[in-house]
Design a protein around this motif. Structure first.
Motif, mmCIF file in Angstrom:
data_model
loop_
_atom_site.group_PDB
_atom_site.id
_atom_site.type_symbol
_atom_site.label_atom_id
_atom_site.label_comp_id
_atom_site.label_asym_id
_atom_site.label_seq_id
_atom_site.Cartn_x
_atom_site.Cartn_y
_atom_site.Cartn_z
ATOM 1 N N ALA A 15 -16.994 73.090 8.817
ATOM 2 C CA ALA A 15 -18.304 72.417 8.797
ATOM 3 C C ALA A 15 -19.309 73.224 7.981
ATOM 4 C CB ALA A 15 -18.822 72.180 10.216
ATOM 5 N N ALA A 16 -19.302 74.529 8.146
ATOM 6 C CA ALA A 16 -20.217 75.386 7.384
ATOM 7 C C ALA A 16 -19.932 75.297 5.891
ATOM 8 C CB ALA A 16 -20.108 76.831 7.862
ATOM 9 N N LYS A 17 -18.663 75.286 5.534
ATOM 10 C CA LYS A 17 -18.288 75.155 4.113
ATOM 11 C C LYS A 17 -18.717 73.795 3.564
ATOM 12 C CE LYS A 17 -15.681 78.956 3.844
ATOM 13 N NZ LYS A 17 -16.117 80.136 3.133
ATOM 14 N N LEU A 18 -18.501 72.747 4.357
ATOM 15 C CA LEU A 18 -18.906 71.407 3.934
ATOM 16 C C LEU A 18 -20.408 71.359 3.687
ATOM 17 C CD1 LEU A 18 -18.348 68.338 3.519
ATOM 18 C CD2 LEU A 18 -18.704 68.080 5.994
ATOM 19 N N MET A 19 -21.185 71.853 4.644
ATOM 20 C CA MET A 19 -22.644 71.820 4.491
ATOM 21 C C MET A 19 -23.102 72.654 3.302
ATOM 22 S SD MET A 19 -24.106 71.754 8.384
ATOM 23 C CE MET A 19 -22.996 72.982 9.040
ATOM 24 N N SER A 20 -22.503 73.793 3.111
ATOM 25 C CA SER A 20 -22.853 74.652 1.982
ATOM 26 C C SER A 20 -22.605 73.939 0.651
ATOM 27 C CB SER A 20 -22.043 75.946 2.054
ATOM 28 O OG SER A 20 -22.270 76.735 0.913
ATOM 29 N N HIS A 21 -21.432 73.342 0.518
ATOM 30 C CA HIS A 21 -21.101 72.624 -0.714
ATOM 31 C C HIS A 21 -22.027 71.418 -0.923
ATOM 32 C CE1 HIS A 21 -17.412 75.005 -0.729
ATOM 33 N NE2 HIS A 21 -17.135 74.533 -1.929
ATOM 34 N N LYS A 41 -24.639 73.756 17.350
ATOM 35 C CA LYS A 41 -24.349 75.181 17.139
ATOM 36 C C LYS A 41 -23.919 75.439 15.694
ATOM 37 C CE LYS A 41 -23.094 76.214 21.895
ATOM 38 N NZ LYS A 41 -22.012 76.479 22.836
ATOM 39 N N SER A 42 -23.105 74.549 15.154
ATOM 40 C CA SER A 42 -22.658 74.698 13.768
ATOM 41 C C SER A 42 -23.837 74.609 12.802
ATOM 42 C CB SER A 42 -21.626 73.615 13.451
ATOM 43 O OG SER A 42 -21.215 73.701 12.118
ATOM 44 N N TYR A 43 -24.718 73.645 13.035
ATOM 45 C CA TYR A 43 -25.888 73.477 12.164
ATOM 46 C C TYR A 43 -26.816 74.686 12.269
ATOM 47 C CZ TYR A 43 -24.243 68.606 12.213
ATOM 48 O OH TYR A 43 -23.484 67.469 12.122
ATOM 49 N N GLN A 44 -27.005 75.191 13.483
ATOM 50 C CA GLN A 44 -27.858 76.365 13.656
ATOM 51 C C GLN A 44 -27.256 77.579 12.950
ATOM 52 O OE1 GLN A 44 -28.165 76.119 17.989
ATOM 53 N NE2 GLN A 44 -30.326 75.528 17.809
ATOM 54 N N LYS A 45 -25.944 77.744 13.025
ATOM 55 C CA LYS A 45 -25.288 78.848 12.319
ATOM 56 C C LYS A 45 -25.503 78.746 10.816
ATOM 57 C CE LYS A 45 -21.366 80.182 15.214
ATOM 58 N NZ LYS A 45 -19.896 80.167 15.295
ATOM 59 N N SER A 46 -25.648 77.517 10.317
ATOM 60 C CA SER A 46 -25.871 77.291 8.888
ATOM 61 C C SER A 46 -27.341 77.335 8.511
ATOM 62 C CB SER A 46 -25.255 75.955 8.469
ATOM 63 O OG SER A 46 -23.845 76.030 8.535
ATOM 64 N N GLY A 47 -28.209 77.692 9.448
ATOM 65 C CA GLY A 47 -29.623 77.883 9.140
ATOM 66 C C GLY A 47 -30.536 76.711 9.452
#
Length: 152
Positions: A92-98, A125-131
């Protein structure tokens, strides 16, 4: 990993990830038909009018799907979903970053937003980890228990 445009086979695979109407609505938001077929799913997903992408691995494995568009002067991420076979692995973090990187290039925007349902603790939690952080939405959200998050 890289983003590519979804194919019909990708969409058919995504359709298999939702076994009931509630799961679909939790992901898609309101106004998505259920039961669906490939035609209605593709139409309701607005693949032809929204920036829609599949994240694939270097081995061409289908990892995730997501969309973005401009909303309130932000690159708004939507309909993010990770292939159930790859959940819990940071995809999920990779997807959001891309998606954020591509959204910034295409839309010329440097702030991001998304909606998430309050009970979806894993996604939050995933979204918060991504900022992403919670913010007040400047209007009414049409889906009950829906939260707005932003990242600058």
């Amino acid at each position: 990993m890289k983003l590519i445009k979804p194919t019909e086979n990708h969409l058919i695979t995504i359709m298999d990830w939702f076994s009931n109407e509630q799961e679909l609505t939790n992901w898609s938001g309101p106004n998505f038909r259920y039961p669906f077929d490939l035609y209605s799913f593709t139409e309701d997903l607005k693949v032809s009018s929204l920036n829609s992408f599949v994240l694939i691995s270097n081995k061409s494995e289908f990892l995730a799907f997501g969309q973005f568009y401009q909303r309130l002067d932000k690159c708004h991420l939507s309909r993010l979903v990770v292939n159930p076979e790859f959940r819990g692995k940071g995809i999920a973090a990779k997807l959001m970053s891309h998606l954020c990187e591509l959204g910034q290039q295409e839309l010329k925007l440097k702030a991001y937003s998304l909606f998430v349902l309050a009970h979806n603790e894993t996604a939050i939690k995933s979204y918060q980890k991504s900022g992403f952080t919670f913010a007040d939405y400047p209007g009414e959200i049409s889906l009950a228990n829906c939260l707005y998050m932003i990242k600058s």
